[in-house]
Each structure stands twice: as structure tokens, then as C-alpha cells.
Motif scaffolding. Sequence first.
Motif, PDB file in Angstrom:
ATOM      1  N   ASN A 241       0.851  -1.184   0.000  1.00 38.28           N
ATOM      2  CA  ASN A 241       0.000   0.000   0.000  1.00 38.28           C
ATOM      3  C   ASN A 241       0.889   1.236   0.000  1.00 38.28           C
ATOM      4  OD1 ASN A 241      -2.102   1.785   0.205  1.00 38.28           O
ATOM      5  ND2 ASN A 241      -2.429   1.461   2.396  1.00 38.28           N
ATOM      6  N   GLY A 242       1.262   1.680  -1.197  1.00 37.78           N
ATOM      7  CA  GLY A 242       2.128   2.856  -1.297  1.00 37.78           C
ATOM      8  C   GLY A 242       3.601   2.506  -1.333  1.00 37.78           C
ATOM      9  N   TRP A 243       4.408   3.484  -1.716  1.00 40.57           N
ATOM     10  CA  TRP A 243       5.854   3.321  -1.798  1.00 40.57           C
ATOM     11  C   TRP A 243       6.493   4.600  -1.269  1.00 40.57           C
ATOM     12  CZ3 TRP A 243       8.603  -0.665  -1.518  1.00 40.57           C
ATOM     13  CH2 TRP A 243       9.905  -0.766  -2.008  1.00 40.57           C
ATOM     14  N   ALA A 244       7.817   4.689  -1.236  1.00 41.83           N
ATOM     15  CA  ALA A 244       8.481   5.794  -0.539  1.00 41.83           C
ATOM     16  C   ALA A 244       8.891   6.946  -1.450  1.00 41.83           C
ATOM     17  CB  ALA A 244       9.714   5.263   0.191  1.00 41.83           C
ATOM     18  N   ASP A 245       8.379   6.998  -2.665  1.00 46.09           N
ATOM     19  CA  ASP A 245       8.812   8.049  -3.591  1.00 46.09           C
ATOM     20  C   ASP A 245       8.396   9.455  -3.158  1.00 46.09           C
ATOM     21  OD1 ASP A 245      10.000   6.160  -5.107  1.00 46.09           O
ATOM     22  OD2 ASP A 245       8.448   6.064  -6.643  1.00 46.09           O
ATOM     23  N   TYR A 246       7.513   9.551  -2.189  1.00 43.43           N
ATOM     24  CA  TYR A 246       7.121  10.880  -1.696  1.00 43.43           C
ATOM     25  C   TYR A 246       8.310  11.621  -1.084  1.00 43.43           C
ATOM     26  CZ  TYR A 246       7.006   8.317   2.732  1.00 43.43           C
ATOM     27  OH  TYR A 246       7.333   7.536   3.809  1.00 43.43           O
ATOM     28  N   GLY A 287       7.348  -6.666   3.545  1.00 45.03           N
ATOM     29  CA  GLY A 287       6.845  -5.592   2.691  1.00 45.03           C
ATOM     30  C   GLY A 287       7.065  -4.218   3.287  1.00 45.03           C
ATOM     31  N   GLU A 288       6.673  -4.060   4.551  1.00 47.16           N
ATOM     32  CA  GLU A 288       6.833  -2.765   5.214  1.00 47.16           C
ATOM     33  C   GLU A 288       8.299  -2.408   5.399  1.00 47.16           C
ATOM     34  OE1 GLU A 288       4.557  -0.447   5.991  1.00 47.16           O
ATOM     35  OE2 GLU A 288       3.213  -1.739   4.853  1.00 47.16           O
ATOM     36  N   MET A 289       9.128  -3.429   5.701  1.00 48.11           N
ATOM     37  CA  MET A 289      10.551  -3.151   5.894  1.00 48.11           C
ATOM     38  C   MET A 289      11.200  -2.710   4.586  1.00 48.11           C
ATOM     39  SD  MET A 289      13.129  -2.786   7.769  1.00 48.11           S
ATOM     40  CE  MET A 289      12.556  -3.442   9.337  1.00 48.11           C
ATOM     41  N   ASN A 290      10.831  -3.348   3.481  1.00 51.10           N
ATOM     42  CA  ASN A 290      11.370  -2.912   2.189  1.00 51.10           C
ATOM     43  C   ASN A 290      10.977  -1.469   1.881  1.00 51.10           C
ATOM     44  OD1 ASN A 290      12.855  -5.129   1.388  1.00 51.10           O
ATOM     45  ND2 ASN A 290      11.112  -6.160   0.473  1.00 51.10           N
ATOM     46  N   LYS A 291       9.751  -1.112   2.247  1.00 53.19           N
ATOM     47  CA  LYS A 291       9.306   0.258   2.015  1.00 53.19           C
ATOM     48  C   LYS A 291      10.100   1.239   2.880  1.00 53.19           C
ATOM     49  CE  LYS A 291       5.037   1.230   3.136  1.00 53.19           C
ATOM     50  NZ  LYS A 291       3.552   1.283   3.033  1.00 53.19           N
ATOM     51  N   LEU A 292      10.362   0.883   4.143  1.00 52.56           N
ATOM     52  CA  LEU A 292      11.144   1.754   5.024  1.00 52.56           C
ATOM     53  C   LEU A 292      12.596   1.862   4.559  1.00 52.56           C
ATOM     54  CD1 LEU A 292       9.836   0.697   8.558  1.00 52.56           C
ATOM     55  CD2 LEU A 292       9.504   2.893   7.433  1.00 52.56           C
ATOM     56  N   LEU A 293      13.150   0.709   4.131  1.00 55.29           N
ATOM     57  CA  LEU A 293      14.532   0.731   3.651  1.00 55.29           C
ATOM     58  C   LEU A 293      14.660   1.588   2.395  1.00 55.29           C
ATOM     59  CD1 LEU A 293      15.607  -2.985   4.188  1.00 55.29           C
ATOM     60  CD2 LEU A 293      16.253  -0.994   5.543  1.00 55.29           C
ATOM     61  N   MET A 294      13.661   1.494   1.504  1.00 58.10           N
ATOM     62  CA  MET A 294      13.692   2.339   0.321  1.00 58.10           C
ATOM     63  C   MET A 294      13.603   3.814   0.707  1.00 58.10           C
ATOM     64  SD  MET A 294      14.023   2.806  -2.831  1.00 58.10           S
ATOM     65  CE  MET A 294      14.123   1.075  -3.306  1.00 58.10           C
ATOM     66  N   LYS A 295      12.806   4.119   1.724  1.00 61.43           N
ATOM     67  CA  LYS A 295      12.704   5.501   2.200  1.00 61.43           C
ATOM     68  C   LYS A 295      14.063   5.991   2.683  1.00 61.43           C
ATOM     69  CE  LYS A 295      10.287   8.450   5.506  1.00 61.43           C
ATOM     70  NZ  LYS A 295       9.271   8.524   6.574  1.00 61.43           N
ATOM     71  N   LYS A 296      14.763   5.122   3.425  1.00 67.12           N
ATOM     72  CA  LYS A 296      16.074   5.520   3.939  1.00 67.12           C
ATOM     73  C   LYS A 296      17.083   5.673   2.807  1.00 67.12           C
ATOM     74  CE  LYS A 296      14.488   5.833   7.930  1.00 67.12           C
ATOM     75  NZ  LYS A 296      14.235   7.198   8.443  1.00 67.12           N
TER      76      LYS A 296
END
Length: 341
Positions: A241-246, A287-296
Motif C-alpha cells: 500500500n504505497g511506496w516511498a517516492d514521496y 513488505g513494510e521493511m522494504n518500504k522503510l529501507l527504500m525511504k532511507k
Amino acid sequence: MKILSLLLLAGSLLMVHTVNAQTKTVTVDANDVLNNNTKIVAQTSSGQVFFTGHQIGTGYYYPAGIFRAITDNNNNAANYYFDGITNGTTNFSVRADGQGYFAGNLGIGNSSPDAKLTVFSPTPLGSVAKNAVLVSSVGGASGANNFKNNLWLVRNSAGSDWITARLHDGISIDVSFLNPQTNTRTWWERDPNQDVQSWGTSANTYMTIVQGNVGIGITNPANKLDVNGTIHSKSVLIDLNGWADYVFKPTYQLRPLAEVKDYIDQNQHLPEIPSAEEIEKNGLNVGEMNKLLMKKVEELTLYLIENDKKDKQKDKQLAWLQKEINDLKRNKQRHYRTHFK
């Protein structure tokens, strides 16, 4: 009243006399059957009865006979060893080609079958956990080994009703592996009350389905798939649900590095990333960890871009300073040459 005729061939059934290898026909007046209990009895010379029968009423008369034994027909499909007919309807038959037929329910170990085939042991089920009663057994032999596919009703836990019982379908070999939930092989177990199905061997449960949740190596899965072990796969597709491109949007406020350092010094992990204690307690949401790692990673990229911008500004400043220094050196040299020639 019509006359009941019973024809028994091949020198058996009914009390007949065989003289010079001829088959005899015995007839009974149907008017006298019910009142005086007229019977036809076939027995040996020593008095051993091997057939007895009588007609209960005139309404059950059938011209071809109530009981038949035909053994001289070359067509095996029509060659009946024995069959029973009522009002023209065949209720059961045994054919010469080995086929058998029952119009109603057949009970084995059960005098009141309520299904086409009911195999049931009347032994009561105990109330202690793992108490079991054998419901049915089908098997055969291969060499010195005897194999049986047994179906037990087994008590899953202490109780006295069907809610605490399960159907245990397992394989037994020779005189071993005869105890459900203990040592039966390649078993399948069903719990009709809790909506549980399990597969395993001996006391080991390999896979369990609990109300739609699948457990591999675990008996109480709480998610759609719980695995106690290693998963090997060529690929895994995860819906997010969403990705970190914001992070790359102009309105995103990037945390100052000094603030990040203070947070790390205080908590020993990155902001927004779960701590070791949280991971050990709650597990890792891939899933959530990959999204957080991408944010970082994206934040780190912004930090690098910002530092690169600062470095370029510093390079310009250094170049300007170096130019000033070089100019001062040249001016000083000209001054020296002018005044000290």
C-alpha cells in the motif's frame, strides 16, 4: 391364489430330491403360507439346514421366483449365483462374474446402515485424550507385510462429545503403527467442529489448515500462511500500500543529519526502523521493511545530493581563495622585482 414357484438349479436350495440327476420343482399353496407358516426347508440327511424360506403374502408373488440360483448360463453378465426380487424389483444379486449389487444400504458391523456403505465398530469412544475407536479398515498383504488404511474416531482432548473428536485417516503396517496421533503413517486428520485439517506421520504434523490459515511445520497458524522453516522460491511478489517516492517531493522535510545522529546516539537504531527488541518480539514484515529501507535509501540519496552541492560550493570557494593567493603571490613578486633591482 396364484401358485408360488421356486426353482433351484444345480442340485441345491430348497428341499428337493435328485433322482437320476434330474432337477425337481417344489410348489407351495400360497393360501396356506401366512396362516400356517408353511415353509420350504432344504437340509442334509443329517438334519443340517442350509436353506429356509416362505412367502409372506400373495402381493409379493413374482413369476420368475423370489429367490433364484442360475449356474448354467454361458453369459457371465446374466449368470446369477443368487439374487432377491420383490415385486419385480431386484433388491440384491451376486453374479457369476464376481459383481454384486445392493439396492439399499449395506452395513458391515452396523445393523442399521444410513449410507450406501456403512462400516462401523460399535465400540464406544473413551473420554481421555487420544482414546480412539476404529470406524473402518481396508487393507491387504504384500509379501510378509500387512497394510491397512484405517479410519479412526479419535479424541483430540478430554471430553465426552463429538466436539473434542476428530476423524483420523492413517496407514498401519503389520502390527505396528496402530495408534492414531501417535504412530500411524501418512495420516490425514479432520476436525469437523474447529474446521481443522492436518497431515503428518507418526506424532509429527507436517501441514495444518485452520479455518483457511495454512501452517507448515506449525499446528496453530494465525495467518494465511505460517511456515516454521526456510522458504526457497525463485521469486516473491508482495502487494504494498504505497511506496516511498514521496521523499523526492519538494514539500518533503528532510531530517537534518545532526538530528539523525542525536536519535541514533539515544536509540541505537535509525528513525522509523524497528529496534532489535521489536523485531524479536513481532517478527519482520518484509513488505513494510522494504518500504522503510527504500525511504532511507532515498533520504540518503538526498543527503548525498545536498553534500555534493555543498562540496561544489566549497570547491568554488577554494578555487577563488587559491586564485586570490596566487594573485597576491604574483603582485608580491612584481613589487619585489620593481623595488629591489
